[in-house]
Design a protein around this motif. Sequence first.
Motif, PDB file in Angstrom:
ATOM      1  N   ALA A  97      43.454  40.693  48.107  1.00 13.50           N
ATOM      2  CA  ALA A  97      44.495  41.546  48.700  1.00 13.50           C
ATOM      3  C   ALA A  97      45.386  40.659  49.546  1.00 13.50           C
ATOM      4  CB  ALA A  97      43.887  42.635  49.559  1.00 13.50           C
ATOM      5  N   SER A  98      46.661  40.778  49.335  1.00 15.30           N
ATOM      6  CA  SER A  98      47.569  40.063  50.232  1.00 15.30           C
ATOM      7  C   SER A  98      47.714  40.909  51.503  1.00 15.30           C
ATOM      8  CB  SER A  98      48.931  39.897  49.572  1.00 15.30           C
ATOM      9  OG  SER A  98      49.660  41.110  49.691  1.00 15.30           O
ATOM     10  N   PRO A  99      48.211  40.310  52.585  1.00 11.33           N
ATOM     11  CA  PRO A  99      48.418  41.107  53.810  1.00 11.33           C
ATOM     12  C   PRO A  99      49.756  41.844  53.801  1.00 11.33           C
ATOM     13  CG  PRO A  99      48.712  38.769  54.257  1.00 11.33           C
ATOM     14  CD  PRO A  99      48.432  38.875  52.798  1.00 11.33           C
TER      15      PRO A  99
ATOM     16  N   ALA B 180      38.177  46.589  49.861  1.00 15.79           N
ATOM     17  CA  ALA B 180      38.365  47.638  48.856  1.00 15.79           C
ATOM     18  C   ALA B 180      38.933  47.087  47.542  1.00 15.79           C
ATOM     19  CB  ALA B 180      39.275  48.724  49.416  1.00 15.79           C
ATOM     20  N   GLN B 181      39.518  45.867  47.566  1.00 18.48           N
ATOM     21  CA  GLN B 181      40.145  45.289  46.365  1.00 18.48           C
ATOM     22  C   GLN B 181      39.375  44.063  45.866  1.00 18.48           C
ATOM     23  OE1 GLN B 181      44.650  46.482  47.741  1.00 18.48           O
ATOM     24  NE2 GLN B 181      44.460  44.523  46.702  1.00 18.48           N
ATOM     25  N   SER B 182      38.061  44.090  45.966  1.00 19.29           N
ATOM     26  CA  SER B 182      37.200  42.997  45.497  1.00 19.29           C
ATOM     27  C   SER B 182      37.670  41.624  45.980  1.00 19.29           C
ATOM     28  CB  SER B 182      37.132  42.989  43.967  1.00 19.29           C
ATOM     29  OG  SER B 182      36.942  44.262  43.457  1.00 19.29           O
TER      30      SER B 182
ATOM     31  N   GLN C  25      44.697  46.976  38.751  1.00 21.56           N
ATOM     32  CA  GLN C  25      45.912  46.254  38.363  1.00 21.56           C
ATOM     33  C   GLN C  25      45.832  44.783  38.779  1.00 21.56           C
ATOM     34  OE1 GLN C  25      47.026  48.743  36.205  1.00 21.56           O
ATOM     35  NE2 GLN C  25      48.990  47.778  36.714  1.00 21.56           N
ATOM     36  N   VAL C  26      45.275  44.548  39.995  1.00 21.99           N
ATOM     37  CA  VAL C  26      45.158  43.171  40.492  1.00 21.99           C
ATOM     38  C   VAL C  26      44.156  42.402  39.611  1.00 21.99           C
ATOM     39  CG1 VAL C  26      44.367  41.794  42.478  1.00 21.99           C
ATOM     40  CG2 VAL C  26      45.878  43.740  42.847  1.00 21.99           C
ATOM     41  N   ALA C  27      43.079  43.074  39.216  1.00 18.22           N
ATOM     42  CA  ALA C  27      42.074  42.439  38.350  1.00 18.22           C
ATOM     43  C   ALA C  27      42.663  42.144  36.974  1.00 18.22           C
ATOM     44  CB  ALA C  27      40.847  43.341  38.235  1.00 18.22           C
TER      45      ALA C  27
ATOM     46  N   ALA D 213      54.669  54.280  55.175  1.00 19.48           N
ATOM     47  CA  ALA D 213      54.498  53.792  53.800  1.00 19.48           C
ATOM     48  C   ALA D 213      55.302  52.509  53.665  1.00 19.48           C
ATOM     49  CB  ALA D 213      55.016  54.827  52.821  1.00 19.48           C
ATOM     50  N   LYS D 214      55.049  51.788  52.602  1.00 20.48           N
ATOM     51  CA  LYS D 214      55.839  50.577  52.335  1.00 20.48           C
ATOM     52  C   LYS D 214      56.293  50.551  50.881  1.00 20.48           C
ATOM     53  CE  LYS D 214      53.512  48.157  49.293  1.00 20.48           C
ATOM     54  NZ  LYS D 214      52.673  49.026  48.682  1.00 20.48           N
ATOM     55  N   CYS D 215      57.339  49.795  50.667  1.00 19.73           N
ATOM     56  CA  CYS D 215      57.798  49.608  49.299  1.00 19.73           C
ATOM     57  C   CYS D 215      58.107  48.129  49.142  1.00 19.73           C
ATOM     58  CB  CYS D 215      59.028  50.494  49.120  1.00 19.73           C
ATOM     59  SG  CYS D 215      60.216  49.884  47.989  1.00 19.73           S
TER      60      CYS D 215
ATOM     61  N   VAL E 273      52.391  37.642  45.176  1.00 25.19           N
ATOM     62  CA  VAL E 273      52.044  37.387  46.581  1.00 25.19           C
ATOM     63  C   VAL E 273      50.532  37.178  46.747  1.00 25.19           C
ATOM     64  CG1 VAL E 273      51.795  39.828  47.283  1.00 25.19           C
ATOM     65  CG2 VAL E 273      52.546  38.138  48.953  1.00 25.19           C
ATOM     66  N   VAL E 274      49.733  37.747  45.855  1.00 23.78           N
ATOM     67  CA  VAL E 274      48.275  37.554  45.913  1.00 23.78           C
ATOM     68  C   VAL E 274      47.952  36.074  45.685  1.00 23.78           C
ATOM     69  CG1 VAL E 274      46.078  38.210  44.812  1.00 23.78           C
ATOM     70  CG2 VAL E 274      47.870  39.928  45.120  1.00 23.78           C
ATOM     71  N   TYR E 275      48.847  35.365  44.953  1.00 22.13           N
ATOM     72  CA  TYR E 275      48.645  33.941  44.639  1.00 22.13           C
ATOM     73  C   TYR E 275      49.482  33.038  45.555  1.00 22.13           C
ATOM     74  CZ  TYR E 275      46.259  36.138  40.868  1.00 22.13           C
ATOM     75  OH  TYR E 275      45.374  36.925  40.180  1.00 22.13           O
TER      76      TYR E 275
ATOM     77  N   GLY F 268      58.137  40.538  44.652  1.00 25.07           N
ATOM     78  CA  GLY F 268      56.969  39.663  44.782  1.00 25.07           C
ATOM     79  C   GLY F 268      55.586  40.264  44.666  1.00 25.07           C
ATOM     80  N   GLU F 269      55.453  41.583  44.310  1.00 22.60           N
ATOM     81  CA  GLU F 269      54.092  42.095  44.172  1.00 22.60           C
ATOM     82  C   GLU F 269      53.339  41.292  43.100  1.00 22.60           C
ATOM     83  OE1 GLU F 269      57.120  43.635  43.189  1.00 22.60           O
ATOM     84  OE2 GLU F 269      56.439  45.670  43.651  1.00 22.60           O
ATOM     85  N   HIS F 270      52.066  41.286  43.175  1.00 20.64           N
ATOM     86  CA  HIS F 270      51.140  40.511  42.346  1.00 20.64           C
ATOM     87  C   HIS F 270      51.268  39.009  42.633  1.00 20.64           C
ATOM     88  CE1 HIS F 270      49.230  43.712  40.206  1.00 20.64           C
ATOM     89  NE2 HIS F 270      50.404  44.274  39.950  1.00 20.64           N
TER      90      HIS F 270
ATOM     91  N   GLY G 142      54.788  47.995  43.990  1.00 24.54           N
ATOM     92  CA  GLY G 142      53.338  48.107  44.190  1.00 24.54           C
ATOM     93  C   GLY G 142      52.629  47.491  43.006  1.00 24.54           C
ATOM     94  N   SER G 143      51.474  48.004  42.684  1.00 21.49           N
ATOM     95  CA  SER G 143      50.688  47.321  41.658  1.00 21.49           C
ATOM     96  C   SER G 143      51.025  47.746  40.239  1.00 21.49           C
ATOM     97  CB  SER G 143      49.198  47.495  41.945  1.00 21.49           C
ATOM     98  OG  SER G 143      48.901  48.861  42.062  1.00 21.49           O
ATOM     99  N   GLY G 144      51.790  48.832  40.057  1.00 22.41           N
ATOM    100  CA  GLY G 144      52.236  49.241  38.722  1.00 22.41           C
ATOM    101  C   GLY G 144      51.163  49.947  37.906  1.00 22.41           C
TER     102      GLY G 144
HETATM  103  C1  MEV Z   1      50.075  46.239  46.106  1.00 18.00           C
HETATM  104  O1  MEV Z   1      50.893  47.099  46.897  1.00 18.00           O
HETATM  105  C2  MEV Z   1      50.681  44.889  46.030  1.00 18.00           C
HETATM  106  C3  MEV Z   1      49.902  43.881  45.194  1.00 18.00           C
HETATM  107  O2  MEV Z   1      50.646  42.657  45.248  1.00 18.00           O
HETATM  108  C4  MEV Z   1      48.501  43.673  45.732  1.00 18.00           C
HETATM  109  C5  MEV Z   1      48.463  42.949  47.063  1.00 18.00           C
HETATM  110  O3  MEV Z   1      49.460  42.378  47.509  1.00 18.00           O
HETATM  111  O4  MEV Z   1      47.358  42.947  47.665  1.00 18.00           O
HETATM  112  C6  MEV Z   1      49.809  44.293  43.735  1.00 18.00           C
END
Ligand code: MEV
Length: 357
Positions: free
Chosen positions: A158-160, A153-155, A227-229, A31-33, A41-43, A37-39, A306-308
């Motif tokens: 998704a960040s890596p 799966a996330q349209s 949440q990402v949307a 698992a990861k935590c 990081v997608v940008y 930087g969540e959300h 995570g995505s909250g």
């Molecule tokens: C989800 O664990 C993390 C987000 O930043 C989505 C992503 O990075 O793909 C919300």
Amino acid sequence: MTRGCEKEYEGRPLLATMGLDGDAATASAPAKCILFGEHAVVYGEPAVAVALEQRLQVRITPAKSWSIDGSSLIAKRHPHIHHLVHALWTNTSEPKPLSVHVTGDIPRASGLGSSAALSVALCAALDASRMNSENCLDSDEMSHLAHLAEATAQSGRASPMDTSTSTLGGIVVLSDKKEDGCQWVFTRQLDTPEGRRTWEIHTLTPPQDDVYLVLGNTGVHAPTSHQVALVAAALEANPERINEIRAIGSISRRGLKALQDGNYDAVGHAMSENHLILRNLGVSSEELETLISAALPTALGAKLTGSGGGGCMVALTRQPKETSEAIELAGGRTLISRLGNPGATLIAGPKETFWSD
Ligand code: MEV
């Protein structure tokens, strides 16, 4: 006798050697935590994630039809599995059916990267079931395939982050540039609905300290794609909100520096600051706020992870027992982990390859 993959990546043997298990392949991934930087990081903003002690195992065996834990595998319900199977099956025929069995202690849909761990472990097991010295995947290829499966799966957004952390283990840093003081591992690109994104992926080994992560699960499921949307819609409605995304990026950078210095008080402080912006962005929830408030008196810092919208919060603490008890009293279910644990591991492979034409 053991069969093994000859490939290494940056001196890190992903599938070094494995035991044999008749007509089955088994792999595990952590698992990861996300610490920062969540959300954002997608940008393309920087983010830091940690591989947790909690893991998931995937065992695959040949079967008459596709199934997962005894139920039929439906492409719509398991888009990442469907994507991976077709990406790894290189022939023109339909992929040979397998029975997929998943075990482990990662709570599902709770922000701890269970779907990324499933993608990564499945990828390793599928690869082992068709492995020969030419086609075995290294950690770069494996995390790339798992990332594309997550993006499907996330349209397409998704960040890596999750898949790299689950593959590489330890502490993983993503950024739009190569970061000093970290070990650069690979570059990842993705065409998202908002344009092409590039991430530089690194690992980091910070100075050790007697600190723990306590994860508090709200028990509320909020899909990452939703949440990402939600964040994408907020930015579209008001483009100036990109400043909040950038503010998360600068907190991540500060948190990263504190980690590199082994200054865990400052790491905790940056985590709490990061949470305030996530809350403002609208991705927290009443349940998350309750658990975070309960944790803070005994923690160095706390935030959603995570995505909250539900899922988990994380507290950095030197008093794991006290922090865990406080979160449980407030209604959360807790897990405790040290920072940084092994990445994807192949546990056992078949005597003979069983997944090829
Ligand atoms: C989800 O664990 C993390 C987000 O930043 C989505 C992503 O990075 O793909 C919300």
